[in-house]
Enzyme design. Sequence first.
Site, PDB file in Angstrom:
ATOM      1  N   LYS A  44       0.848  -1.204   0.000  1.00  0.00           N
ATOM      2  CA  LYS A  44       0.000   0.000   0.000  1.00  0.00           C
ATOM      3  C   LYS A  44       0.874   1.241   0.000  1.00  0.00           C
ATOM      4  O   LYS A  44       1.650   1.479   0.923  1.00  0.00           O
ATOM      5  CB  LYS A  44      -0.930   0.031   1.213  1.00  0.00           C
ATOM      6  CG  LYS A  44      -1.874   1.245   1.196  1.00  0.00           C
ATOM      7  CD  LYS A  44      -2.908   1.175   2.308  1.00  0.00           C
ATOM      8  CE  LYS A  44      -2.391   1.685   3.625  1.00  0.00           C
ATOM      9  NZ  LYS A  44      -2.195   3.174   3.613  1.00  0.00           N
ATOM     10  N   ASP A  71      -3.350   4.109  -2.559  1.00  0.00           N
ATOM     11  CA  ASP A  71      -4.440   4.525  -1.676  1.00  0.00           C
ATOM     12  C   ASP A  71      -4.481   6.050  -1.568  1.00  0.00           C
ATOM     13  O   ASP A  71      -4.004   6.633  -0.592  1.00  0.00           O
ATOM     14  CB  ASP A  71      -4.242   3.890  -0.296  1.00  0.00           C
ATOM     15  CG  ASP A  71      -5.418   4.132   0.628  1.00  0.00           C
ATOM     16  OD1 ASP A  71      -6.532   4.380   0.132  1.00  0.00           O
ATOM     17  OD2 ASP A  71      -5.227   4.068   1.868  1.00  0.00           O
ATOM     18  N   LEU A  72      -5.084   6.685  -2.567  1.00  0.00           N
ATOM     19  CA  LEU A  72      -5.156   8.150  -2.595  1.00  0.00           C
ATOM     20  C   LEU A  72      -6.532   8.681  -2.213  1.00  0.00           C
ATOM     21  O   LEU A  72      -6.694   9.889  -2.043  1.00  0.00           O
ATOM     22  CB  LEU A  72      -4.777   8.669  -3.996  1.00  0.00           C
ATOM     23  CG  LEU A  72      -3.353   8.345  -4.463  1.00  0.00           C
ATOM     24  CD1 LEU A  72      -3.090   9.022  -5.807  1.00  0.00           C
ATOM     25  CD2 LEU A  72      -2.316   8.779  -3.438  1.00  0.00           C
ATOM     26  N   LYS A  73      -7.525   7.801  -2.097  1.00  0.00           N
ATOM     27  CA  LYS A  73      -8.876   8.207  -1.676  1.00  0.00           C
ATOM     28  C   LYS A  73      -9.360   9.411  -2.483  1.00  0.00           C
ATOM     29  O   LYS A  73      -9.796  10.434  -1.940  1.00  0.00           O
ATOM     30  CB  LYS A  73      -8.905   8.522  -0.175  1.00  0.00           C
ATOM     31  CG  LYS A  73      -8.459   7.361   0.708  1.00  0.00           C
ATOM     32  CD  LYS A  73      -8.429   7.761   2.169  1.00  0.00           C
ATOM     33  CE  LYS A  73      -8.061   6.598   3.065  1.00  0.00           C
ATOM     34  NZ  LYS A  73      -6.646   6.135   2.881  1.00  0.00           N
ATOM     35  N   LEU A  74      -9.337   9.281  -3.793  1.00  0.00           N
ATOM     36  CA  LEU A  74      -9.663  10.407  -4.669  1.00  0.00           C
ATOM     37  C   LEU A  74     -11.090  10.893  -4.448  1.00  0.00           C
ATOM     38  O   LEU A  74     -12.035  10.107  -4.422  1.00  0.00           O
ATOM     39  CB  LEU A  74      -9.497   9.998  -6.134  1.00  0.00           C
ATOM     40  CG  LEU A  74      -8.107   9.540  -6.571  1.00  0.00           C
ATOM     41  CD1 LEU A  74      -8.148   9.114  -8.040  1.00  0.00           C
ATOM     42  CD2 LEU A  74      -7.078  10.635  -6.358  1.00  0.00           C
ATOM     43  N   ASP A  76     -13.423  14.359  -5.837  1.00  0.00           N
ATOM     44  CA  ASP A  76     -13.482  15.639  -6.550  1.00  0.00           C
ATOM     45  C   ASP A  76     -14.667  15.575  -7.505  1.00  0.00           C
ATOM     46  O   ASP A  76     -15.444  14.613  -7.490  1.00  0.00           O
ATOM     47  CB  ASP A  76     -12.171  15.900  -7.303  1.00  0.00           C
ATOM     48  CG  ASP A  76     -11.829  17.391  -7.347  1.00  0.00           C
ATOM     49  OD1 ASP A  76     -12.715  18.182  -7.763  1.00  0.00           O
ATOM     50  OD2 ASP A  76     -10.711  17.768  -6.963  1.00  0.00           O
ATOM     51  N   THR A  80     -12.620  15.947 -12.979  1.00  0.00           N
ATOM     52  CA  THR A  80     -11.305  15.856 -12.350  1.00  0.00           C
ATOM     53  C   THR A  80     -10.977  14.414 -11.987  1.00  0.00           C
ATOM     54  O   THR A  80      -9.842  13.954 -12.173  1.00  0.00           O
ATOM     55  CB  THR A  80     -11.253  16.749 -11.097  1.00  0.00           C
ATOM     56  OG1 THR A  80     -11.517  18.107 -11.469  1.00  0.00           O
ATOM     57  CG2 THR A  80      -9.892  16.683 -10.430  1.00  0.00           C
ATOM     58  N   THR A 130     -11.813   3.319   9.091  1.00  0.00           N
ATOM     59  CA  THR A 130     -11.823   2.430  10.255  1.00  0.00           C
ATOM     60  C   THR A 130     -11.328   3.117  11.528  1.00  0.00           C
ATOM     61  O   THR A 130     -11.323   2.504  12.593  1.00  0.00           O
ATOM     62  CB  THR A 130     -10.968   1.175   9.989  1.00  0.00           C
ATOM     63  OG1 THR A 130      -9.693   1.564   9.459  1.00  0.00           O
ATOM     64  CG2 THR A 130     -11.665   0.265   8.987  1.00  0.00           C
ATOM     65  N   GLN A 198      -6.513   3.009  14.821  1.00  0.00           N
ATOM     66  CA  GLN A 198      -7.703   2.357  14.287  1.00  0.00           C
ATOM     67  C   GLN A 198      -8.689   2.089  15.409  1.00  0.00           C
ATOM     68  O   GLN A 198      -8.307   1.921  16.570  1.00  0.00           O
ATOM     69  CB  GLN A 198      -7.333   1.023  13.608  1.00  0.00           C
ATOM     70  CG  GLN A 198      -6.318   1.160  12.480  1.00  0.00           C
ATOM     71  CD  GLN A 198      -6.946   1.651  11.189  1.00  0.00           C
ATOM     72  OE1 GLN A 198      -8.070   2.133  11.175  1.00  0.00           O
ATOM     73  NE2 GLN A 198      -6.216   1.544  10.099  1.00  0.00           N
ATOM     74  N   ARG A 219       1.589  -2.320  10.779  1.00  0.00           N
ATOM     75  CA  ARG A 219       2.625  -2.503  11.799  1.00  0.00           C
ATOM     76  C   ARG A 219       2.783  -3.949  12.252  1.00  0.00           C
ATOM     77  O   ARG A 219       3.856  -4.356  12.681  1.00  0.00           O
ATOM     78  CB  ARG A 219       2.311  -1.613  13.001  1.00  0.00           C
ATOM     79  CG  ARG A 219       2.304  -0.117  12.682  1.00  0.00           C
ATOM     80  CD  ARG A 219       1.826   0.702  13.878  1.00  0.00           C
ATOM     81  NE  ARG A 219       1.723   2.114  13.577  1.00  0.00           N
ATOM     82  CZ  ARG A 219       0.628   2.701  13.108  1.00  0.00           C
ATOM     83  NH1 ARG A 219      -0.448   1.981  12.858  1.00  0.00           N
ATOM     84  NH2 ARG A 219       0.611   3.999  12.870  1.00  0.00           N
TER      85      ARG A 219
END
Length: 241
Positions: A44, A71-74, A76, A80, A130, A198, A219
Site C-alpha cells: 500500500k 491509496d489516494l482516496k480520490l 473531486d 477531475t 476504520t 484504528q 505494523r
Amino acid sequence: MKTIIALDFDTLEQSREFVSKLSAKNLENYAKEHNLKLIMPYLKVGMWQYYTAGNDFLKELKDLGFNIFLDLKLIDIPNTIYNATKTLLKNDIDILSLHSFAGEQALKAAVNAKNELGSKCELFGISVLTSFEEEEFKNDLGFNGSINDCVKQRCLISKKAGLDGIVSSAYEAKFAKYLGLKALTPGIRFLGNDANDQARVATPKFAIENNIDYIVAGRMITKSSNPIRAYFQCIKGEENE
C-alpha cells in the site's frame, strides 16, 4: 484472501529498507522452507509517499515484482476524477482507491477512464474510515444512522457506479459481498496487538472466516521481528503471530 502490506514508515528510505528485506527471493525461500505457496504481496502506497516520490516509486516497486495498492482516496468533481484516474492507471497499478462520497457520477467517471484504457486495475470505494467509532462518526459527519447503515449506502452507490469493491472494516463487509462487490478491509491486527489509530479492528482469522478478499496489515508485519513469517500468517488467516 490476499494481504496488502501498508508501508507505515516515516521516510522513503525506511520503506525501501523494509522492501529490500521483503524481496521476492526471501519470500520464495521462506515459502519453500515451509512448504507454502509463494504469493507476492500487495504494497500500500499512501498519500505522503506518492506525493513525495510519485510515479518513480511505483515503478520501483513494480520492477521488484510487487503488486501495488495506490491509496489516494480520490474525491473531486467527475471531470477531475476522470482525468486523475486516467493518468494514475497508466502506472500499471493493481488497486486504486476513490472516496465513495465523491458521488455516483464521479465514481462512474473513474470507471469510464478505466474502461477507455482497458486497464485491469481494480477500483475500490472508501466507505467509512476504520478510525471512526460510532459516536465520533455521528458527531463529526452528522449521519443519523449507524456506521453499518452508512457503509450499506456507500456499497449501493459503488455498485451502481460499477466499482470493483468497497473499503470498510471487516465487520461491515458482509453487505458488499452480498452485492457482489469485493471487500478490502484495513484495521487488521493479530490478537494482542495495539489498535493504534484504528478503532474497528479485526484479526486475519475473522477476515478469512468472513470471505474478505483483501486485508491491509501494517505494523503487525512491518514492526514484526520476522515480517515474512507474519505476512504468511496473515495469508493463512491466523490470529496470533
